[in-house]
Design an enzyme around this catalytic site. Structure first.
Site, PDB file in Angstrom:
ATOM      1  N   HIS A   1       0.705  -1.162  -0.019  1.00  0.00           N
ATOM      2  CA  HIS A   1      -0.086  -0.030  -0.054  1.00  0.00           C
ATOM      3  C   HIS A   1       0.941   1.193  -0.067  1.00  0.00           C
ATOM      4  O   HIS A   1       0.477   2.257  -0.088  1.00  0.00           O
ATOM      5  CB  HIS A   1      -0.686   0.066   1.413  1.00  0.00           C
ATOM      6  CG  HIS A   1      -2.044  -0.969   1.316  1.00  0.00           C
ATOM      7  ND1 HIS A   1      -2.753  -1.415   0.214  1.00  0.00           N
ATOM      8  CD2 HIS A   1      -2.133  -2.051   2.256  1.00  0.00           C
ATOM      9  CE1 HIS A   1      -3.616  -2.472   0.496  1.00  0.00           C
ATOM     10  NE2 HIS A   1      -3.211  -2.816   1.749  1.00  0.00           N
TER      11      HIS A   1
HETATM   12 ZN   LIG Z   1      -3.935  -7.357   3.010  1.00  0.00          ZN
END
Ligand SMILES: [Zn+2]
Length: 278
Positions: A86
């Site tokens: 992320h």
């Molecule tokens: Zn994850």
């Protein structure tokens, strides 16, 4: 062979991350509190935050960098951490501070003089892998192919990042073994027919497991082992090295399942011929 990484230096991190972003995670706990969604971190002395949180994140990065190099040498490798999918050049999120995959890939390309250039990132963490996807767009990296199989009902719902994904495979909450493995089989077939990588990077999140509090899927431990085997087999069949990182996994039995999956991979694949491109 088990090797312990050190930690990635600021100079190494600057290869992908902006100085402004690095400063923001180094100077106080505020940004790291946002990334981890634990507000109390912002109240701790920065020396503790840096030592207990930021430094371990840099070790994860160093582990992926080390593992990618070892994959070339040994045919396959596993970082017992990493896969922070992320994070991107100017932001973190979802417990991910640094984009270890992009950092490792850029370094690998430089150090092999371009002999290893084309990479396939197979992201099977239950969450959409938006960090490396955003960095693929940021660096205009046409030599990175991304396959992403994820639960589309979960955060981060990053539509901008989707533009970078070559093989986008959204699944739904409650997906079980049969459907999951069928989607993966189809995805792998598509990916390897569309792209010929020099290396496979495998983001092997175990938050697809049944009972995982974040993943909301119903994939059994046996199917997770089968999944890993399928990905390793696909790389093996293509004759390219594969590097795996653990990424997310939040169930009580995640560690035990990962351990059994790694044992299975070791038994199944042993030592593959080192790459001729080293
Ligand atoms: Zn994850």
């Amino acid at each position: 062979m088990l090797v312990e990484p050190q930690e990635a230096t600021q100079e190494m991190l600057k290869d992908v991350h902006t100085e402004e972003y690095l400063l923001s995670v180094n100077e106080s706990g505020t940004r790291l509190a946002e990334i981890t969604e634990i507000s109390a971190i912002a109240l701790l002395p920065n020396s503790i935050v840096q030592h207990r949180l930021n430094r371990p994140m840099r070790v994860h990065v160093a582990g992926t960098i080390l593992a990618v190099g070892m994959a070339l040498q040994w045919g396959w490798s596993i970082n017992l951490g990493g896969g922070m999918h992320h994070a991107s050049y100017d932001r973190g999120g979802g417990w991910c501070v640094y984009d270890d995959w992009t950092l490792a890939l850029r370094k690998l390309r430089r150090e092999t003089g371009g002999a290893i250039r084309k990479a396939m990132l197979i992201d099977l963490d239950v969450h959409q892998g938006n960090g490396h996807a955003r960095d693929k767009l940021h660096f205009k990296d046409e030599d990175l192919y991304i396959l992403d199989l994820y639960n589309a009902d979960l955060w981060p719902w990053d539509t901008a990042a989707k533009a970078a994904t070559n093989c986008d495979l959204p699944m739904r909450t409650g997906t079980g073994d049969e459907e999951y493995l069928a989607m993966l089989d189809k995805g792998l077939h598509t990916a390897f027919s569309e792209f010929t990588p020099d290396i496979v990077l495998y983001n092997a999140g175990t938050d697809i497991l049944i009972g995982d509090p974040l993943g909301r899927c119903r994939v059994s431990p046996d199917a997770v082992a089968k999944r890993d085997e399928m990905v390793f087999q696909a790389a093996h069949d293509a004759g390219v090295p594969i590097c795996m990182a653990l990424s997310g996994g939040y169930a009580k039995d995640s560690a035990g399942v990962i351990s059994k999956c790694i044992e299975h991979v070791v038994q199944k694949f042993g030592l593959i011929q080192p790459s001729s491109k080293v």
